[in-house]
Design an enzyme around this catalytic site. Structure first.
Site, PDB file in Angstrom:
ATOM      1  N   ARG A  59      29.388  39.566  38.708  1.00 45.30           N
ATOM      2  CA  ARG A  59      29.527  40.671  38.598  1.00 45.30           C
ATOM      3  C   ARG A  59      30.144  40.435  36.687  1.00 45.30           C
ATOM      4  O   ARG A  59      29.181  40.168  35.860  1.00 45.30           O
ATOM      5  CB  ARG A  59      30.237  41.679  38.459  1.00 45.30           C
ATOM      6  CG  ARG A  59      29.555  42.667  39.715  1.00 45.30           C
ATOM      7  CD  ARG A  59      30.736  43.354  40.139  1.00 45.30           C
ATOM      8  NE  ARG A  59      30.809  42.830  41.362  1.00 45.30           N
ATOM      9  CZ  ARG A  59      32.682  43.238  42.053  1.00 45.30           C
ATOM     10  NH1 ARG A  59      33.619  44.367  41.357  1.00 45.30           N
ATOM     11  NH2 ARG A  59      32.923  42.566  43.611  1.00 45.30           N
ATOM     12  N   GLU A  96      40.585  39.209  47.771  1.00 40.59           N
ATOM     13  CA  GLU A  96      41.727  40.398  48.322  1.00 40.59           C
ATOM     14  C   GLU A  96      40.628  40.149  49.951  1.00 40.59           C
ATOM     15  O   GLU A  96      41.296  40.830  50.849  1.00 40.59           O
ATOM     16  CB  GLU A  96      40.711  41.072  47.521  1.00 40.59           C
ATOM     17  CG  GLU A  96      41.807  42.480  47.787  1.00 40.59           C
ATOM     18  CD  GLU A  96      41.826  43.720  46.790  1.00 40.59           C
ATOM     19  OE1 GLU A  96      40.809  43.514  46.212  1.00 40.59           O
ATOM     20  OE2 GLU A  96      42.162  45.113  47.293  1.00 40.59           O
TER      21      GLU A  96
HETATM   22  O1  LIG Z   1      41.068  37.911  42.297  1.00 40.40           O
HETATM   23  P1  LIG Z   1      40.212  38.026  43.240  1.00 40.40           P
HETATM   24  O2  LIG Z   1      41.149  38.897  44.416  1.00 40.40           O
HETATM   25  O3  LIG Z   1      40.173  36.844  42.930  1.00 40.40           O
HETATM   26  O4  LIG Z   1      39.271  39.203  43.331  1.00 40.40           O
HETATM   27  C1  LIG Z   1      38.421  38.546  41.836  1.00 40.40           C
HETATM   28  C2  LIG Z   1      37.017  38.924  42.697  1.00 40.40           C
HETATM   29  O5  LIG Z   1      36.366  39.474  43.273  1.00 40.40           O
HETATM   30  C3  LIG Z   1      35.604  40.303  43.265  1.00 40.40           C
HETATM   31  O6  LIG Z   1      34.127  39.528  43.565  1.00 40.40           O
HETATM   32  P2  LIG Z   1      33.176  39.604  45.329  1.00 40.40           P
HETATM   33  O7  LIG Z   1      34.303  38.188  45.278  1.00 40.40           O
HETATM   34  O8  LIG Z   1      33.241  40.527  45.605  1.00 40.40           O
HETATM   35  O9  LIG Z   1      31.951  39.087  44.321  1.00 40.40           O
HETATM   36  P3  LIG Z   1      30.844  40.010  43.286  1.00 40.40           P
HETATM   37  O10 LIG Z   1      30.857  40.050  41.973  1.00 40.40           O
HETATM   38  O11 LIG Z   1      29.759  39.004  43.467  1.00 40.40           O
HETATM   39  O12 LIG Z   1      30.542  40.938  44.226  1.00 40.40           O
HETATM   40  C4  LIG Z   1      35.440  39.865  40.988  1.00 40.40           C
HETATM   41  O13 LIG Z   1      34.373  39.892  40.530  1.00 40.40           O
HETATM   42  C5  LIG Z   1      36.080  38.853  41.244  1.00 40.40           C
HETATM   43  O14 LIG Z   1      35.122  38.193  40.723  1.00 40.40           O
HETATM   44  N1  LIG Z   2      39.251  46.100  44.285  1.00 41.43           N
HETATM   45  C1  LIG Z   2      38.302  45.515  44.103  1.00 41.43           C
HETATM   46  N2  LIG Z   2      37.336  46.192  43.506  1.00 41.43           N
HETATM   47  C2  LIG Z   2      36.823  45.793  42.946  1.00 41.43           C
HETATM   48  N3  LIG Z   2      36.073  44.007  42.528  1.00 41.43           N
HETATM   49  C3  LIG Z   2      37.214  44.098  43.565  1.00 41.43           C
HETATM   50  N4  LIG Z   2      37.453  42.068  43.602  1.00 41.43           N
HETATM   51  C4  LIG Z   2      38.611  41.608  44.378  1.00 41.43           C
HETATM   52  N5  LIG Z   2      39.114  43.193  45.041  1.00 41.43           N
HETATM   53  C5  LIG Z   2      37.687  44.275  44.058  1.00 41.43           C
END
Ligand SMILES: O=P(O)(O)OC[C@H]1O[C@H](OP(=O)(O)OP(=O)(O)O)[C@H](O)[C@@H]1O
Ligand SMILES: Nc1ncnc2[nH]cnc12
Length: 172
Positions: A59, A96
């Site tokens: 994203r 997370e």
């Molecule tokens: O602060 P953090 O705990 O590290 O989490 C934040 C990350 O989690 C989500 O990505 P995700 O890995 O779910 O990937 P995506 O964007 O491919 O859905 C979000 O887009 C951030 O990159």
């Molecule tokens: N709660 C949350 N919502 C969307 N993106 C995330 N990436 C990690 N935690 C998330």
């Protein structure tokens, strides 16, 4: 900012039980809200000589690419494992909801190039800290980072390097 906040949907128990997922899809689907979001993301960095915006998969690519255009900067994708052709540099990190790895092409940034990191959400901060470590490995000069949503209860900001600006548009 109120209008933008209303376009981030809270989805309980996604992708796993106990996680309140913040979904930016409605914000992206609104032409005016998306444009205002990119304006607001760009504002603190105008005139600071950002040369490359590093967007975090997936994203972070959406916001990062639009922001790079607005700042007249290049765009560098920081990708999940095994997506980029070699040679790559990599950093492992905790999420997370799991663990992952970020990779960048070794030649993606010139030494000393002024880079800005961009992602949609700051949660525990592991992803952004890994991106900062990757920028360091690449030899970049880290100007700062911007996220659209900061989940303050998860205290991701405490894992961010002091003295380097980190901006968030919406805080929950
Ligand atoms: O602060 P953090 O705990 O590290 O989490 C934040 C990350 O989690 C989500 O990505 P995700 O890995 O779910 O990937 P995506 O964007 O491919 O859905 C979000 O887009 C951030 O990159
Ligand atoms: N709660 C949350 N919502 C969307 N993106 C995330 N990436 C990690 N935690 C998330």
């Amino acid at each position: 900012m109120q209008e933008l906040a209303g376009l981030v949907r809270a989805v309980p128990d996604f992708p796993t039980t106990g996680v309140l997922f913040r979904d930016v899809s409605p914000l992206l689907a609104s032409a005016s809200a998306f444009a205002r979001c990119i304006d607001a993301l760009a504002e603190p960095w105008q005139g600071l000589g950002v040369q490359a915006v590093c967007g975090i998969e997936a994203r972070g690519f959406i916001f990062g690419a639009a922001l790079a255009q607005r700042l007249h900067a290049g765009f560098v994708p920081l990708r999940k494992p095994n997506k980029l052709p070699p040679p790559v540099l990599a950093v492992d990190y905790q999420l997370e909801y799991g663990s992952d790895r970020l990779e960048a092409q070794r030649e993606a940034v010139r030494p000393g190039e002024r880079v800005l990191l961009v992602d949609d959400v700051l949660a525990t901060g592991g992803t952004l800290a890994a991106a900062a470590a990757l920028a360091d490995l690449l030899g970049a000069e880290l100007v700062g980072a911007s996220v659209v949503v900061e989940l303050t209860a998860l205290q991701g900001r405490t894992r961010w390097q002091q003295g380097t600006p980190l901006h968030s548009l919406l805080r929950y």
